[in-house]
Design a protein around this motif. Structure first.
Motif, PDB file in Angstrom:
ATOM      1  N   LEU A  43       6.381  27.373  18.870  1.00  0.00           N
ATOM      2  CA  LEU A  43       6.026  27.458  20.288  1.00  0.00           C
ATOM      3  C   LEU A  43       4.780  28.310  20.485  1.00  0.00           C
ATOM      4  O   LEU A  43       4.623  29.365  19.870  1.00  0.00           O
ATOM      5  CB  LEU A  43       7.176  28.042  21.103  1.00  0.00           C
ATOM      6  N   ILE A  44       3.897  27.834  21.353  1.00  0.00           N
ATOM      7  CA  ILE A  44       2.698  28.564  21.746  1.00  0.00           C
ATOM      8  C   ILE A  44       2.801  28.842  23.244  1.00  0.00           C
ATOM      9  O   ILE A  44       2.965  27.916  24.044  1.00  0.00           O
ATOM     10  CB  ILE A  44       1.425  27.757  21.444  1.00  0.00           C
ATOM     11  N   ASN A  45       2.732  30.101  23.609  1.00  0.00           N
ATOM     12  CA  ASN A  45       2.836  30.495  25.013  1.00  0.00           C
ATOM     13  C   ASN A  45       1.511  31.046  25.513  1.00  0.00           C
ATOM     14  O   ASN A  45       0.812  31.762  24.788  1.00  0.00           O
ATOM     15  CB  ASN A  45       3.926  31.554  25.201  1.00  0.00           C
ATOM     16  N   VAL A  46       1.175  30.720  26.750  1.00  0.00           N
ATOM     17  CA  VAL A  46      -0.026  31.235  27.402  1.00  0.00           C
ATOM     18  C   VAL A  46       0.415  32.067  28.595  1.00  0.00           C
ATOM     19  O   VAL A  46       1.177  31.589  29.448  1.00  0.00           O
ATOM     20  CB  VAL A  46      -0.964  30.100  27.847  1.00  0.00           C
ATOM     21  N   PHE A  47      -0.058  33.316  28.642  1.00  0.00           N
ATOM     22  CA  PHE A  47       0.371  34.261  29.672  1.00  0.00           C
ATOM     23  C   PHE A  47      -0.813  34.740  30.505  1.00  0.00           C
ATOM     24  O   PHE A  47      -1.946  34.813  30.023  1.00  0.00           O
ATOM     25  CB  PHE A  47       1.008  35.509  29.032  1.00  0.00           C
ATOM     26  N   ASP A  48      -0.495  35.095  31.757  1.00  0.00           N
ATOM     27  CA  ASP A  48      -1.387  35.886  32.599  1.00  0.00           C
ATOM     28  C   ASP A  48      -0.762  37.272  32.689  1.00  0.00           C
ATOM     29  O   ASP A  48       0.180  37.490  33.457  1.00  0.00           O
ATOM     30  CB  ASP A  48      -1.520  35.251  33.985  1.00  0.00           C
ATOM     31  N   ILE A  49      -1.254  38.210  31.899  1.00  0.00           N
ATOM     32  CA  ILE A  49      -0.593  39.512  31.796  1.00  0.00           C
ATOM     33  C   ILE A  49      -0.881  40.423  32.989  1.00  0.00           C
ATOM     34  O   ILE A  49      -0.401  41.561  33.026  1.00  0.00           O
ATOM     35  CB  ILE A  49      -0.988  40.226  30.484  1.00  0.00           C
ATOM     36  N   SER A  50      -1.642  39.934  33.963  1.00  0.00           N
ATOM     37  CA  SER A  50      -1.839  40.716  35.181  1.00  0.00           C
ATOM     38  C   SER A  50      -0.634  40.637  36.114  1.00  0.00           C
ATOM     39  O   SER A  50      -0.521  41.419  37.056  1.00  0.00           O
ATOM     40  CB  SER A  50      -3.089  40.238  35.924  1.00  0.00           C
ATOM     41  N   LYS A  51       0.273  39.697  35.845  1.00  0.00           N
ATOM     42  CA  LYS A  51       1.467  39.537  36.681  1.00  0.00           C
ATOM     43  C   LYS A  51       2.477  40.633  36.360  1.00  0.00           C
ATOM     44  O   LYS A  51       2.485  41.214  35.278  1.00  0.00           O
ATOM     45  CB  LYS A  51       2.091  38.161  36.442  1.00  0.00           C
ATOM     46  N   ASN A  52       3.362  40.891  37.316  1.00  0.00           N
ATOM     47  CA  ASN A  52       4.302  42.014  37.208  1.00  0.00           C
ATOM     48  C   ASN A  52       5.533  41.703  36.375  1.00  0.00           C
ATOM     49  O   ASN A  52       6.197  42.614  35.873  1.00  0.00           O
ATOM     50  CB  ASN A  52       4.730  42.479  38.602  1.00  0.00           C
ATOM     51  N   SER A  53       5.892  40.426  36.244  1.00  0.00           N
ATOM     52  CA  SER A  53       7.095  40.067  35.496  1.00  0.00           C
ATOM     53  C   SER A  53       6.773  39.007  34.460  1.00  0.00           C
ATOM     54  O   SER A  53       5.790  38.260  34.581  1.00  0.00           O
ATOM     55  CB  SER A  53       8.185  39.538  36.434  1.00  0.00           C
ATOM     56  N   GLU A  54       7.615  38.942  33.425  1.00  0.00           N
ATOM     57  CA  GLU A  54       7.401  37.954  32.370  1.00  0.00           C
ATOM     58  C   GLU A  54       7.525  36.536  32.904  1.00  0.00           C
ATOM     59  O   GLU A  54       6.794  35.638  32.491  1.00  0.00           O
ATOM     60  CB  GLU A  54       8.395  38.177  31.232  1.00  0.00           C
ATOM     61  N   GLU A  55       8.438  36.342  33.843  1.00  0.00           N
ATOM     62  CA  GLU A  55       8.629  35.009  34.422  1.00  0.00           C
ATOM     63  C   GLU A  55       7.379  34.530  35.131  1.00  0.00           C
ATOM     64  O   GLU A  55       6.992  33.359  35.014  1.00  0.00           O
ATOM     65  CB  GLU A  55       9.814  35.040  35.399  1.00  0.00           C
ATOM     66  N   ASP A  56       6.727  35.417  35.871  1.00  0.00           N
ATOM     67  CA  ASP A  56       5.493  35.049  36.565  1.00  0.00           C
ATOM     68  C   ASP A  56       4.311  34.946  35.606  1.00  0.00           C
ATOM     69  O   ASP A  56       3.369  34.184  35.851  1.00  0.00           O
ATOM     70  CB  ASP A  56       5.170  36.076  37.658  1.00  0.00           C
ATOM     71  N   ALA A  57       4.353  35.744  34.548  1.00  0.00           N
ATOM     72  CA  ALA A  57       3.220  35.792  33.618  1.00  0.00           C
ATOM     73  C   ALA A  57       3.127  34.543  32.749  1.00  0.00           C
ATOM     74  O   ALA A  57       2.022  34.128  32.376  1.00  0.00           O
ATOM     75  CB  ALA A  57       3.335  37.028  32.734  1.00  0.00           C
ATOM     76  N   LEU A  58       4.260  33.915  32.419  1.00  0.00           N
ATOM     77  CA  LEU A  58       4.248  32.746  31.547  1.00  0.00           C
ATOM     78  C   LEU A  58       3.688  31.537  32.295  1.00  0.00           C
ATOM     79  O   LEU A  58       4.273  31.059  33.260  1.00  0.00           O
ATOM     80  CB  LEU A  58       5.661  32.449  31.041  1.00  0.00           C
TER      81      LEU A  58
END
Length: 209
Positions: free
Chosen positions: A20-35
């Motif tokens: 699995l390859i995941n792309v995140f926006d780490i500026s978000k406050n939670s992991e659910e929103d960041a993924l």
């Protein structure tokens, strides 16, 4: 493995042995929103590289898999733009034995959206090291990196490219670093742990390498 976006430090791609390859926006406050995206390569990735395509935006990921397969992923579409199995890559490298071939990584230059893939082969009496060009989903040979002393003694494991000067730097299992650029071959003074050479890229299309 973790790779940050070249132009936006908030965007990050990660991969694991489950394929699995995941792309995140780490500026978000939670992991659910960041993924943002999850891509299923089905094979454990060995390397990840952010790449730009026709719109000059880094919205693709180049993946070298542990099976020596290459995948180019369109992140927004969550699907691969193209895949090349080891047998196909072996033919592009002009090798007859797929089992002896390996991939290093992919890279790009500033003046093109084409993707370049470094691969080689390891044989008892000397291998090869070649750059392949991926243009409009078609794979073809681009350059041969010629240094017989290095190729006989080590497998190359890392590559990076200067996108402006078009220099290519490779490093391998024997601790040898080679710098490949336009011009003549000359030896540079290296550290005691290895050597650094400036070598010549020989291009199949007879460009000045």
């Amino acid at each position: 493995m973790v790779r940050f976006h070249p132009n936006d430090a908030n965007y990050m791609a990660s991969s694991s042995i489950d394929g699995l390859i995941n792309v995140f926006d780490i500026s978000k406050n939670s992991e659910e929103d960041a993924l943002l995206y999850t891509l299923g390569s089905e094979v454990s990735p060995d390397t990840l590289k952010w790449l730009k395509r026709s719109n000059a935006i880094y919205n693709h990921l180049g993946v070298v898999c542990q099976s020596e397969e290459y995948q180019l992923w369109d992140i927004e579409e969550s699907m691969p733009s193209c895949k090349f199995e080891r047998e196909t890559l072996s033919k592009a490298l002009m090798r007859t034995s797929p089992e002896a071939c390996y991939l290093v990584d992919s890279f790009q230059f500033d003046d093109s959206d084409d993707v370049f893939i470094l691969g080689g082969s390891k044989r008892k009496h000397g291998g090869c090291l070649r750059v392949l060009q991926l243009h409009k989903k078609k794979l073809k040979g681009y350059s041969s990196l010629i240094d017989q002393d290095t190729l006989k003694n080590q497998i190359v494991r890392a590559v990076c490219a200067n996108p402006k000067s078009r220099c290519i730097i490779t490093g391998g299992e024997d601790g040898i670093i080679n710098v490949w650029k336009e011009g003549t071959k000359e030896e540079l003074v290296g550290q005691s742990s290895g050597k650094v050479d400036v070598n010549v890229l020989k291009n199949a299309r007879h460009k000045p390498y």
